[in-house]
Design an enzyme around this catalytic site. Structure first.
Site, PDB file in Angstrom:
ATOM      1  N   LYS A 177     -10.775   4.158  43.183  1.00  0.00           N
ATOM      2  CA  LYS A 177     -10.910   2.900  43.930  1.00  0.00           C
ATOM      3  C   LYS A 177     -12.402   2.670  44.084  1.00  0.00           C
ATOM      4  O   LYS A 177     -13.100   3.467  44.722  1.00  0.00           O
ATOM      5  CB  LYS A 177     -10.230   3.084  45.286  1.00  0.00           C
ATOM      6  CG  LYS A 177     -10.417   1.997  46.295  1.00  0.00           C
ATOM      7  CD  LYS A 177      -9.673   2.459  47.557  1.00  0.00           C
ATOM      8  CE  LYS A 177      -9.567   1.445  48.646  1.00  0.00           C
ATOM      9  NZ  LYS A 177     -10.807   0.887  49.109  1.00  0.00           N
TER      10      LYS A 177
HETATM   11  P1  FBP Z   1     -10.706  -3.414  52.783  1.00  0.00           P
HETATM   12  O1  FBP Z   1      -9.948  -4.094  51.656  1.00  0.00           O
HETATM   13  O2  FBP Z   1     -10.389  -4.035  54.090  1.00  0.00           O
HETATM   14  O3  FBP Z   1     -12.188  -3.361  52.479  1.00  0.00           O
HETATM   15  O4  FBP Z   1     -10.156  -1.928  52.867  1.00  0.00           O
HETATM   16  C1  FBP Z   1     -10.452  -0.968  51.882  1.00  0.00           C
HETATM   17  C2  FBP Z   1     -11.113   0.219  52.522  1.00  0.00           C
HETATM   18  O5  FBP Z   1     -11.466   1.202  51.562  1.00  0.00           O
HETATM   19  C3  FBP Z   1     -10.290   0.880  53.611  1.00  0.00           C
HETATM   20  O6  FBP Z   1      -9.397   1.839  53.106  1.00  0.00           O
HETATM   21  C4  FBP Z   1     -11.341   1.460  54.480  1.00  0.00           C
HETATM   22  O7  FBP Z   1     -10.950   1.555  55.807  1.00  0.00           O
HETATM   23  C5  FBP Z   1     -12.465   0.482  54.358  1.00  0.00           C
HETATM   24  O8  FBP Z   1     -12.304  -0.195  53.142  1.00  0.00           O
HETATM   25  C6  FBP Z   1     -13.797   1.187  54.354  1.00  0.00           C
HETATM   26  O9  FBP Z   1     -14.780   0.210  54.269  1.00  0.00           O
HETATM   27  P2  FBP Z   1     -16.307   0.558  54.304  1.00  0.00           P
HETATM   28  O10 FBP Z   1     -16.448   2.045  54.309  1.00  0.00           O
HETATM   29  O11 FBP Z   1     -16.875  -0.076  53.075  1.00  0.00           O
HETATM   30  O12 FBP Z   1     -16.798  -0.078  55.542  1.00  0.00           O
END
Ligand code: FBP
Length: 263
Positions: A177
């Site tokens: 991811k």
């Molecule tokens: P989003 O689609 O809301 O960005 O979520 C994906 C994700 O990887 C979540 O699993 C995680 O909580 C968040 O983004 C972490 O975001 P970051 O570390 O970039 O603030």
């Protein structure tokens, strides 16, 4: 080893992971736009949509809600995670073991890797334990591959995203991811760098319907196997309708206009 196509979290060779670990990663502030999302049940209900091939949650949310949703939702156990209150170099505690996640009923595991952090070595060793335990349970492994830390000025640079995708392959993840690197060519480069590891685009903060669907469409056309998304789905009042649109773009590979007409 279970092939990606046969795994319960894939649908027609594609994935849509709905992420809902934000209560830990960002805190309740993410639930303010749509206050009902503070209640995990709201998002578990959203995750019963056919477009969602798994829901990624932390241990406590899985323990409390999965028993009521086990027939309708595939569980992706997000094993590590840190709160936004942590101010140190990027790091993530392992909050449940693969054995325990399997006992709870997980269909896959998820693990954040902060390549480039001063904690990369320890995180890779923790990932190794989780990855090998997941193989024993035949659970697919999804790496949140997020290079960040004091040495990285721009964590969305194409070369950095391709490295993140490659790191996921090298360490044995089935799905990487990664953040969208800004254009289809760079996404395609990341997909090539990952070889047999499938690449999915990470959602990010909420944008307009058209902008988000267009980016997802570009990522799919560039060879991504799908999407892992949180806020861009459940921060919308019409989350189910928006999933209809994502379903069209991801699984049917329709145009953005066609997908918008389904919302
Ligand atoms: P989003 O689609 O809301 O960005 O979520 C994906 C994700 O990887 C979540 O699993 C995680 O909580 C968040 O983004 C972490 O975001 P970051 O570390 O970039 O603030």
């Amino acid at each position: 080893m279970l092939s990606f196509e046969d795994s319960p979290i894939a649908r027609d060779g594609k994935v849509l992971i709905l992420a809902y670990d934000h209560g830990l990663e960002h805190g309740p502030v993410d639930f303010e736009d749509v206050p009902e999302t503070m209640d995990p049940e709201t998002v578990w209900d959203v995750a019963t949509h056919d477009a969602v091939s798994s829901l990624a949650v932390q241990k406590g949310v899985a323990e409390a809600y999965y028993p009521s949703y086990e027939d309708d939702v595939n569980l992706l156990a997000k094993l590590n995670g840190t709160s936004n209150l942590w101010m140190g170099e990027p790091d993530s505690s392992v909050n449940w073991s693969v054995d325990y996640a399997a006992e709870v009923g997980a269909d896959a595991i998820g693990f954040t890797m902060y390549g480039g952090s001063n904690n990369e070595i320890e995180m890779a060793e923790e990932f190794r334990k989780a990855q090998e335990a997941a193989r024993e349970h035949d659970l697919p492994v999804v790496m949140w591959s997020y290079p960040r830390g004091q040495g990285l000025k721009n964590d969305k640079k194409p070369g950095t995203i391709a490295y993140a995708a490659r790191q996921a392959l090298e360490l044995g993840a089935d799905i990487a991811k990664v953040k969208y690197p800004g254009n289809p060519d760079s996404m395609s480069h990341a997909v090539n760098a990952a070889g047999p590891t499938k690449v999915v685009m990470s959602g990010g903060s909420k944008t307009s319907d058209r902008e988000f669907l267009s980016t997802v469409k570009d990522a799919i056309d560039a060879g991504a196997a799908g999407l892992a998304v949180g806020r861009n789905v459940w921060q919308r009042e019409n989350a189910a309708g928006f999933l209809d649109g994502l379903e069209a773009v991801i699984y049917e590979e329709t145009t953005v206009d066609e997908a918008l007409s389904r919302i």
